[in-house]
Motif scaffolding. Structure first.
Motif, PDB file in Angstrom:
ATOM      1  N   TYR A  65      56.753  59.256  39.776  1.00 21.93           N
ATOM      2  CA  TYR A  65      55.375  59.517  39.394  1.00 21.93           C
ATOM      3  C   TYR A  65      55.372  60.201  38.034  1.00 21.93           C
ATOM      4  CZ  TYR A  65      56.505  64.191  41.021  1.00 21.93           C
ATOM      5  OH  TYR A  65      57.117  65.399  41.201  1.00 21.93           O
ATOM      6  N   GLY A  66      54.230  60.213  37.404  1.00 24.23           N
ATOM      7  CA  GLY A  66      54.047  60.922  36.153  1.00 24.23           C
ATOM      8  C   GLY A  66      54.966  60.450  35.043  1.00 24.23           C
ATOM      9  N   LYS A  67      55.484  61.419  34.287  1.00 28.90           N
ATOM     10  CA  LYS A  67      56.318  61.111  33.128  1.00 28.90           C
ATOM     11  C   LYS A  67      57.591  60.362  33.512  1.00 28.90           C
ATOM     12  CE  LYS A  67      58.672  63.157  29.208  1.00 28.90           C
ATOM     13  NZ  LYS A  67      59.088  64.361  28.528  1.00 28.90           N
ATOM     14  N   LYS A  68      58.198  60.736  34.632  1.00 32.25           N
ATOM     15  CA  LYS A  68      59.422  60.064  35.071  1.00 32.25           C
ATOM     16  C   LYS A  68      59.137  58.584  35.326  1.00 32.25           C
ATOM     17  CE  LYS A  68      61.935  62.277  38.056  1.00 32.25           C
ATOM     18  NZ  LYS A  68      62.525  62.804  39.302  1.00 32.25           N
ATOM     19  N   ALA A  69      58.027  58.291  35.988  1.00 33.89           N
ATOM     20  CA  ALA A  69      57.655  56.890  36.241  1.00 33.89           C
ATOM     21  C   ALA A  69      57.410  56.162  34.929  1.00 33.89           C
ATOM     22  CB  ALA A  69      56.413  56.818  37.126  1.00 33.89           C
ATOM     23  N   LEU A  70      56.731  56.798  34.007  1.00 33.37           N
ATOM     24  CA  LEU A  70      56.435  56.174  32.719  1.00 33.37           C
ATOM     25  C   LEU A  70      57.724  55.831  31.972  1.00 33.37           C
ATOM     26  CD1 LEU A  70      54.357  55.274  30.603  1.00 33.37           C
ATOM     27  CD2 LEU A  70      54.422  57.615  29.709  1.00 33.37           C
ATOM     28  N   LEU A  71      58.680  56.733  31.962  1.00 39.10           N
ATOM     29  CA  LEU A  71      59.942  56.480  31.264  1.00 39.10           C
ATOM     30  C   LEU A  71      60.709  55.320  31.893  1.00 39.10           C
ATOM     31  CD1 LEU A  71      61.041  60.166  30.587  1.00 39.10           C
ATOM     32  CD2 LEU A  71      60.262  58.490  28.901  1.00 39.10           C
ATOM     33  N   TRP A  72      60.758  55.256  33.223  1.00 42.10           N
ATOM     34  CA  TRP A  72      61.460  54.153  33.886  1.00 42.10           C
ATOM     35  C   TRP A  72      60.705  52.840  33.712  1.00 42.10           C
ATOM     36  CZ3 TRP A  72      66.297  53.940  34.779  1.00 42.10           C
ATOM     37  CH2 TRP A  72      67.025  55.089  35.084  1.00 42.10           C
ATOM     38  N   ILE A  73      59.385  52.889  33.728  1.00 46.58           N
ATOM     39  CA  ILE A  73      58.588  51.682  33.492  1.00 46.58           C
ATOM     40  C   ILE A  73      58.868  51.144  32.094  1.00 46.58           C
ATOM     41  CG2 ILE A  73      56.227  50.856  33.097  1.00 46.58           C
ATOM     42  CD1 ILE A  73      55.405  52.779  35.407  1.00 46.58           C
ATOM     43  N   ASN A  74      58.880  52.023  31.116  1.00 47.06           N
ATOM     44  CA  ASN A  74      59.159  51.597  29.743  1.00 47.06           C
ATOM     45  C   ASN A  74      60.577  51.046  29.598  1.00 47.06           C
ATOM     46  OD1 ASN A  74      56.585  52.287  28.902  1.00 47.06           O
ATOM     47  ND2 ASN A  74      57.197  54.290  28.125  1.00 47.06           N
ATOM     48  N   ALA A  75      61.533  51.660  30.282  1.00 45.95           N
ATOM     49  CA  ALA A  75      62.927  51.220  30.171  1.00 45.95           C
ATOM     50  C   ALA A  75      63.163  49.877  30.854  1.00 45.95           C
ATOM     51  CB  ALA A  75      63.861  52.273  30.770  1.00 45.95           C
ATOM     52  N   THR A  76      62.429  49.599  31.919  1.00 42.55           N
ATOM     53  CA  THR A  76      62.651  48.369  32.695  1.00 42.55           C
ATOM     54  C   THR A  76      61.580  47.309  32.447  1.00 42.55           C
ATOM     55  OG1 THR A  76      61.387  49.219  34.565  1.00 42.55           O
ATOM     56  CG2 THR A  76      63.775  49.641  34.562  1.00 42.55           C
ATOM     57  N   ARG A  77      60.476  47.707  31.807  1.00 45.75           N
ATOM     58  CA  ARG A  77      59.314  46.835  31.601  1.00 45.75           C
ATOM     59  C   ARG A  77      58.688  46.377  32.923  1.00 45.75           C
ATOM     60  NH1 ARG A  77      59.418  45.922  26.147  1.00 45.75           N
ATOM     61  NH2 ARG A  77      61.455  45.774  25.172  1.00 45.75           N
ATOM     62  N   ALA A  78      58.872  47.183  33.960  1.00 43.55           N
ATOM     63  CA  ALA A  78      58.337  46.848  35.286  1.00 43.55           C
ATOM     64  C   ALA A  78      56.824  47.010  35.326  1.00 43.55           C
ATOM     65  CB  ALA A  78      58.976  47.734  36.346  1.00 43.55           C
ATOM     66  N   LYS A  79      56.209  46.133  36.090  1.00 42.77           N
ATOM     67  CA  LYS A  79      54.764  46.198  36.324  1.00 42.77           C
ATOM     68  C   LYS A  79      54.462  46.663  37.740  1.00 42.77           C
ATOM     69  CE  LYS A  79      53.540  44.040  32.442  1.00 42.77           C
ATOM     70  NZ  LYS A  79      54.059  44.784  31.364  1.00 42.77           N
ATOM     71  N   VAL A  80      55.498  46.671  38.589  1.00 38.29           N
ATOM     72  CA  VAL A  80      55.335  47.047  39.987  1.00 38.29           C
ATOM     73  C   VAL A  80      56.432  48.035  40.361  1.00 38.29           C
ATOM     74  CG1 VAL A  80      55.367  46.208  42.376  1.00 38.29           C
ATOM     75  CG2 VAL A  80      54.327  44.805  40.586  1.00 38.29           C
ATOM     76  N   ILE A  81      56.026  49.100  41.063  1.00 41.17           N
ATOM     77  CA  ILE A  81      56.972  50.047  41.646  1.00 41.17           C
ATOM     78  C   ILE A  81      56.765  49.981  43.157  1.00 41.17           C
ATOM     79  CG2 ILE A  81      57.719  52.444  41.843  1.00 41.17           C
ATOM     80  CD1 ILE A  81      56.509  52.942  39.071  1.00 41.17           C
ATOM     81  N   VAL A  82      57.815  49.601  43.867  1.00 40.38           N
ATOM     82  CA  VAL A  82      57.758  49.495  45.316  1.00 40.38           C
ATOM     83  C   VAL A  82      58.380  50.762  45.893  1.00 40.38           C
ATOM     84  CG1 VAL A  82      58.431  48.156  47.337  1.00 40.38           C
ATOM     85  CG2 VAL A  82      57.966  46.992  45.159  1.00 40.38           C
ATOM     86  N   LEU A  83      57.587  51.541  46.607  1.00 38.34           N
ATOM     87  CA  LEU A  83      58.068  52.770  47.229  1.00 38.34           C
ATOM     88  C   LEU A  83      58.302  52.492  48.708  1.00 38.34           C
ATOM     89  CD1 LEU A  83      55.697  55.368  45.526  1.00 38.34           C
ATOM     90  CD2 LEU A  83      57.966  54.604  44.804  1.00 38.34           C
ATOM     91  N   ILE A  84      59.549  52.668  49.138  1.00 40.82           N
ATOM     92  CA  ILE A  84      59.955  52.305  50.490  1.00 40.82           C
ATOM     93  C   ILE A  84      60.282  53.570  51.269  1.00 40.82           C
ATOM     94  CG2 ILE A  84      61.627  51.000  51.848  1.00 40.82           C
ATOM     95  CD1 ILE A  84      62.106  49.490  49.025  1.00 40.82           C
ATOM     96  N   ASP A  85      59.458  53.844  52.254  1.00 43.85           N
ATOM     97  CA  ASP A  85      59.679  55.028  53.074  1.00 43.85           C
ATOM     98  C   ASP A  85      58.795  54.923  54.305  1.00 43.85           C
ATOM     99  OD1 ASP A  85      60.868  57.948  53.010  1.00 43.85           O
ATOM    100  OD2 ASP A  85      58.790  58.115  53.696  1.00 43.85           O
ATOM    101  N   ASN A  86      59.401  55.028  55.474  1.00 39.80           N
ATOM    102  CA  ASN A  86      58.634  54.888  56.707  1.00 39.80           C
ATOM    103  C   ASN A  86      57.557  55.963  56.854  1.00 39.80           C
ATOM    104  OD1 ASN A  86      60.171  52.661  57.290  1.00 39.80           O
ATOM    105  ND2 ASN A  86      61.484  53.711  58.764  1.00 39.80           N
ATOM    106  N   GLY A  87      57.843  57.179  56.425  1.00 40.81           N
ATOM    107  CA  GLY A  87      56.848  58.247  56.516  1.00 40.81           C
ATOM    108  C   GLY A  87      55.725  58.080  55.519  1.00 40.81           C
ATOM    109  N   LEU A  88      56.061  57.711  54.301  1.00 40.03           N
ATOM    110  CA  LEU A  88      55.072  57.552  53.238  1.00 40.03           C
ATOM    111  C   LEU A  88      54.158  56.356  53.487  1.00 40.03           C
ATOM    112  CD1 LEU A  88      54.034  58.432  50.421  1.00 40.03           C
ATOM    113  CD2 LEU A  88      55.801  56.948  49.436  1.00 40.03           C
ATOM    114  N   ARG A  89      54.645  55.349  54.182  1.00 41.10           N
ATOM    115  CA  ARG A  89      53.900  54.103  54.368  1.00 41.10           C
ATOM    116  C   ARG A  89      52.500  54.338  54.932  1.00 41.10           C
ATOM    117  NH1 ARG A  89      50.852  50.689  54.463  1.00 41.10           N
ATOM    118  NH2 ARG A  89      51.101  48.530  55.137  1.00 41.10           N
ATOM    119  N   PHE A  90      52.341  55.280  55.832  1.00 39.14           N
ATOM    120  CA  PHE A  90      51.045  55.522  56.446  1.00 39.14           C
ATOM    121  C   PHE A  90      50.500  56.913  56.139  1.00 39.14           C
ATOM    122  CE2 PHE A  90      53.038  52.154  58.925  1.00 39.14           C
ATOM    123  CZ  PHE A  90      52.064  51.177  58.774  1.00 39.14           C
ATOM    124  N   ASP A  91      51.044  57.549  55.115  1.00 38.48           N
ATOM    125  CA  ASP A  91      50.537  58.847  54.667  1.00 38.48           C
ATOM    126  C   ASP A  91      49.586  58.586  53.500  1.00 38.48           C
ATOM    127  OD1 ASP A  91      50.062  61.373  53.606  1.00 38.48           O
ATOM    128  OD2 ASP A  91      52.141  62.043  53.853  1.00 38.48           O
TER     129      ASP A  91
END
Length: 141
Positions: free
Chosen positions: A13-39
């Motif tokens: 999230y935030g700046k860390k996400a922005l830096l990785w998005i810029n480095a990979t040119r990704a348009k989608v971030i898939v967050l995989i976590d059973n607890g987070l899925r329904f939080d």
């Protein structure tokens, strides 16, 4: 195509996400976590902190297993982030061809997590510890 496979219990999230998005040119971030899925509260917070050029997708492990082929074969760059080594281990068979894993923040050091990491390494997965793209990667030997 999956440009970055990461284990990070704080996700991206935030700046860390922005830096990785810029480095990979990704348009989608898939967050995989059973607890987070329904939080939905945590999802709302992460969505608010996500850079506008990327879409967050929240999946549990089973959903991610089913979607992995689609993301591997996509023309669009994707970042996949598992919350734990155990969850990554459950996904590993669906991630054919991906052998390098980036490790960010991992606070859980239970015996189950250490066993999952050991099993992943036995499957010839390589791990590099690097929080940000410009950090010098440290290979986990």
């Amino acid at each position: 195509m999956i440009r970055l496979l990461r284990v990070d219990d704080s996700f991206l999230y935030g700046k860390k996400a922005l830096l990785w998005i810029n480095a990979t040119r990704a348009k989608v971030i898939v967050l995989i976590d059973n607890g987070l899925r329904f939080d939905y509260f945590a999802q709302s917070l992460l969505n608010m902190a996500c850079p506008p050029q990327a879409e967050l997708v929240f999946l549990d492990v089973e959903e991610a297993r089913a979607a992995a082929v689609q993301y591997r074969n996509s023309r669009e760059p994707v970042i996949m982030v598992a919350g734990t080594f155990s969850q990554l281990l459950k996904l590993a068979s669906s991630l054919e061809g991906l052998v390098r894993v980036n490790v960010g923040s991992v606070r859980e050091s239970s015996s189950d997590e250490l066993q999952a990491l050991k099993k992943l390494r036995e499957q010839d997965m390589e791990f590099e510890i690097r929080d940000l793209p410009e950090d010098v990667p440290v290979r986990l030997e």
